[in-house]
Design an enzyme around this catalytic site. Structure first.
Site, PDB file in Angstrom:
ATOM      1  CG  ASP A   1      -9.533   2.330  -0.398  1.00 24.94           C
ATOM      2  OD1 ASP A   1      -9.083   1.197  -0.634  1.00 24.94           O
ATOM      3  OD2 ASP A   1      -8.912   3.184   0.265  1.00 24.94           O
TER       4      ASP A   1
ATOM      5  CG  ASP B   1      -2.257   0.626   0.981  1.00 30.63           C
ATOM      6  OD1 ASP B   1      -2.354   1.468   0.073  1.00 30.63           O
ATOM      7  OD2 ASP B   1      -3.221   0.290   1.709  1.00 30.63           O
TER       8      ASP B   1
HETATM    9  C1  GLA Z   1      -5.801   1.803   2.111  1.00 29.59           C
HETATM   10  C2  GLA Z   1      -6.206   0.656   1.202  1.00 29.59           C
HETATM   11  C3  GLA Z   1      -7.262  -0.159   1.894  1.00 29.59           C
HETATM   12  C4  GLA Z   1      -6.724  -0.694   3.218  1.00 29.59           C
HETATM   13  C5  GLA Z   1      -6.260   0.470   4.075  1.00 29.59           C
HETATM   14  C6  GLA Z   1      -5.548  -0.006   5.311  1.00 29.59           C
HETATM   15  O1  GLA Z   1      -6.839   2.708   2.251  1.00 29.59           O
HETATM   16  O2  GLA Z   1      -6.638   1.122  -0.026  1.00 29.59           O
HETATM   17  O3  GLA Z   1      -7.667  -1.221   1.077  1.00 29.59           O
HETATM   18  O4  GLA Z   1      -5.671  -1.580   2.968  1.00 29.59           O
HETATM   19  O5  GLA Z   1      -5.363   1.321   3.375  1.00 29.59           O
HETATM   20  O6  GLA Z   1      -5.127   1.025   6.115  1.00 29.59           O
END
Ligand code: GLA
Length: 706
Positions: free
Chosen positions: A507, A443
């Protein structure tokens, strides 16, 4: 002029013709033209109007101010104020099959320029430049751009915009005087400025028109522009944005641009996408996993967020396996001190408070249930509230004397700092060596402001070091697959995909939003790299509610997963997950290898997607109704890409629960199926069913005459 050599690169359905003299100029990039082209230069020799420079000025692959090109130059730089207007002379050309190398030099300025061009059988053209400094003093590079010409008939653009939970939104605009420019200064590929655009003949659409599509493969700052010069000539330009002073080439040093990928199609956007999809499958995606079916995911994030309890997680795993999940991923929240998004990034040690018996029993359990195990990391990031920051405040990517703004309460680590780089590798290596981890979700949750290394700008090198870190992890653990995520779709591009296997598209798991986001992404990426999860009925990012059928069918056309807590779901929902997981598994070979068609509709309320097998023996078609259609009857669905003379059995294989209750009767073919030729399907089609807004149906076609 007549002494110019004419060279050709030939794809399958496109061709590039170049004239090479003291510089190289593209004469034609479009439909293949057979036959002798020795007089092409003569045919295209331009008139010279009054009121401008007395001789014609060629639009070369790197437009030069010093030659008399007044548009955006391909190179801007200087040597302490000198050598700032180089003019390159082409001195060596080499062609090997589908690849051309053009070497040019400006002896006086002490610079050489290597241009590499290739056009493959999938009709994807790649271009990049390498600039080398041959003099003892530093050459300061401000810009080094890739430039390709567009014909005057390219009169319309499709470009992208977006934001977090709203990626890959497309917009159309006429290409008039002036042109278009997008600049990304966010330090990652970004949600806002996905580095791609399409130019085409006016009104180009999915099936018609000539289009020239471009994708700039770089995960940092960039500029894309399409210029209509005042004389009417058009160019597309793509470049990295270098921060002040960050690129200074010492004697013998070189700078290479990222690749600009481009493709011409005479058959609209679907044709262009087929080129990019085939190219991605054949040459960009790491080959090592090409034959492996993409396992169905269960990702814990929206199910439990930071609330980790190994016993409970094992129960989630048990229920996931029972539904058919094949890979179980523990997301954020597993490492020391990570109880929310304000602390602990950088402390890549297991939280022994949450996992007193370690991670092994959880992973063993996941493996025993027949699933692979995956783990979330955000390696480039650091919270000030972390042991790592308390020990190494100097590892911040920042400029001393300035307060860095935070993003999601966090800061970025300077990957040019060798100790920091080695530490991050060692932590990832520790987990990947100690546990049976098949997959990491990598990430990157904030944008980069003032990327400073030892006080100097370091945006370019930060991106290069990110690639180097991923490469090092991949080399040490070649069996581990990696997902590229950046708060959803903030780092999605071809250069990342060379070293990762999948993207977290967004997301936003709202099926209605996903219909748009996934469509936007589908122009350049095939479905198998598009992470698409069924979220909870009540979507966390939009608060909308959707049926399991709409969520399931929407997630079906990607690399499918589930993102929720199965333990808390009702029996009915769980049966739904099981159904769509099974459906995805049965269609996966087709979905992840076939040709994707964005199908034109008779009513804008519908969005139709078809995937047709390479050998045209079968196809699957999703009709999604996103809003209320204009009329009671919505015309026909026409399915492209089939074999015209073949006979297909057409059947409805999935529909909303109330499909037959919302009308007096649905179309006869939805009840009984029917048998039609490929030509009928694509030319006349089938009458559309009646649907409620935010629902979908799925149709299967199987060839029955062979
Ligand atoms: C980001 C990612 C999510 C999740 C969060 C965790 O927003 O896109 O899918 O993994 O971080 O903190």
């Amino acid at each position: 002029m007549n002494t110019k050599t004419v060279l050709e690169l030939n794809g399958t359905d496109s061709q590039l013709v170049l004239a090479c003299g003291d510089s190289a100029e593209i004469l034609h990039w479009g439909k293949p033209v057979a036959g002798d082209k020795t007089q092409a230069v003569l045919a295209l020799r331009r008139p010279v109007p009054y009121g401008r420079l007395d001789n014609d000025v060629a639009m070369t692959l790197s437009p030069e101010l010093g030659r008399g090109v007044f548009s955006s130059p391909g190179i801007e730089g200087h040597r302490d104020g000198l050598d700032w207007a180089p003019v390159f002379t082409l001195n060596h050309v080499e062609q090997h099959d589908d690849t051309l190398s053009l070497e040019s030099a400006d002896e006086g300025a002490g610079l050489t320029l290597l241009t590499e061009l290739s056009l493959d059988k999938h009709d994807v053209l790649k271009v990049r430049h390498t600039l080398t400094n041959n003099k003892p003093s530093n050459y300061q590079v401000n810009r080094l751009a890739n430039t390709l010409p567009l014909p005057a008939r390219a009169g319309e653009l499709m470009t992208y915009h977006g934001r977090w939970v709203h990626e890959f939104q497309t917009v159309r605009q006429p290409l008039l005087q002036g042109g278009y420019q997008q600049e990304n200064r966010r330090g990652r590929t970004s949600h806002e400025h996905y580095p791609a655009l399409v130019a085409g003949t006016p009104h180009f659409d999915e099936m018609h028109g000539e289009v020239w599509g471009f994708h700039f493969a770089w995960s940092g700052n960039h500029r894309l522009r399409v210029d209509v010069k005042t004389d009417g000539r058009r160019i597309m330009q793509a470049e990295e944005i270098y921060l002040p002073g960050e690129i200074a080439l010492a004697e013998g040093e070189s700078l290479t641009t990222p690749w600009l990928y481009a493709s011409y199609s005479a058959n609209g956007l679907n044709g262009m996408s087929h080129h990019f999809h085939d190219h991605v499958r054949a040459t960009i995606l790491p080959a090592d996993f090409a034959q492996k079916p993409r396992p169905i995911h269960l990702n814990t994030w929206e199910g439990i967020y930071f609330d980790h309890n190994p016993g409970y997680i094992m129960e989630m795993a048990t229920q996931s396996a029972a539904m058919g999940v094949e890979r179980f991923i523990i997301d954020d929240g597993w490492f020391r001190g990570r109880n929310g998004d304000k602390a602990a990034l950088g402390d890549w040690f297991l939280d022994e408070g949450k996992y007193p018996d370690g991670l092994k029993p959880v992973i063993d359990n996941v493996n025993r249930l027949g699933m692979e195990f995956g783990l979330w990391f955000e390696p480039e990031m650091i919270n000030k509230d972390s042991d790592l920051y308390r020990e190494h405040p100097e590892w911040l990517l920042a400029v001393d004397g300035y307060e860095q703004p935070t993003g999601r309460n966090q800061y970025v680590i300077d990957l040019q700092n060798d100790e920091a780089f080695a530490f991050l590798f060692s932590r990832l290596d520790h987990f990947l060596s100690t546990y049976n981890i098949a997959y990491i979700k990598w990430d990157m949750n904030r944008e980069i402001v003032q990327p400073g290394h030892l006080g100097k700008a370091a945006g370019h090198n930060q991106t290069e070091r990110y690639y180097a870190l991923v490469d090092k992890v991949r080399a040490a653990h070649p069996n581990v697959e990696i997902e590229s995520c950046a708060a959803g779709g903030g780092r999605i591009d071809f250069e990342v995909l060379k070293r990762t296997h999948r993207f977290w598209t967004s997301d936003n798991n709202d099926a209605l939003e996903r219909q748009h986001i996934q469509r936007g992404m589908s122009y350049f990426f095939p479905p198998e790299v598009m992470g698409s999860h069924i979220g909870a009925a009540h979507c966390h990012s939009t608060r909308r509610r959707h049926s399991i059928a709409f969520r399931g069918l929407t997630a079906l056309f990607g690399h499918m997963g589930i993102e929720l807590d199965p333990v808390k779901e009702s029996q009915e929902e769980k049966q739904g997950f099981e159904r769509y997981i099974a459906l995805h598994k049965s269609l996966r070979p087709l979905l992840h290898s076939g040709k994707t068609w964005r199908v034109p509709t008779d009513d804008a309320a519908h969005q139709i997607l078809a995937v047709v097998a390479e050998d045209k023996s079968e196809a699957v078609v999703q009709i999604a109704q996103l809003a209320m259609p204009t009329n009671a009857l919505s015309g026909h669905v026409r399915i492209p890409g089939l074999s015209p003379d073949a006979l297909y059995r057409v059947e409805l294989i999935d529909a909303p629960e109330n499909f037959n209750d919302i009308v007096n009767c649905q179309p006869a073919w939805t009840q009984e199926g029917c048998e039609l030729s490929g030509e009928w399907c694509s030319t006349v089609g089938l009458t559309m069913p009646i649907l409620d807004a935010e629902t979908a149906v799925l149709i299967a076609l199987k060839r029955i005459d062979a």
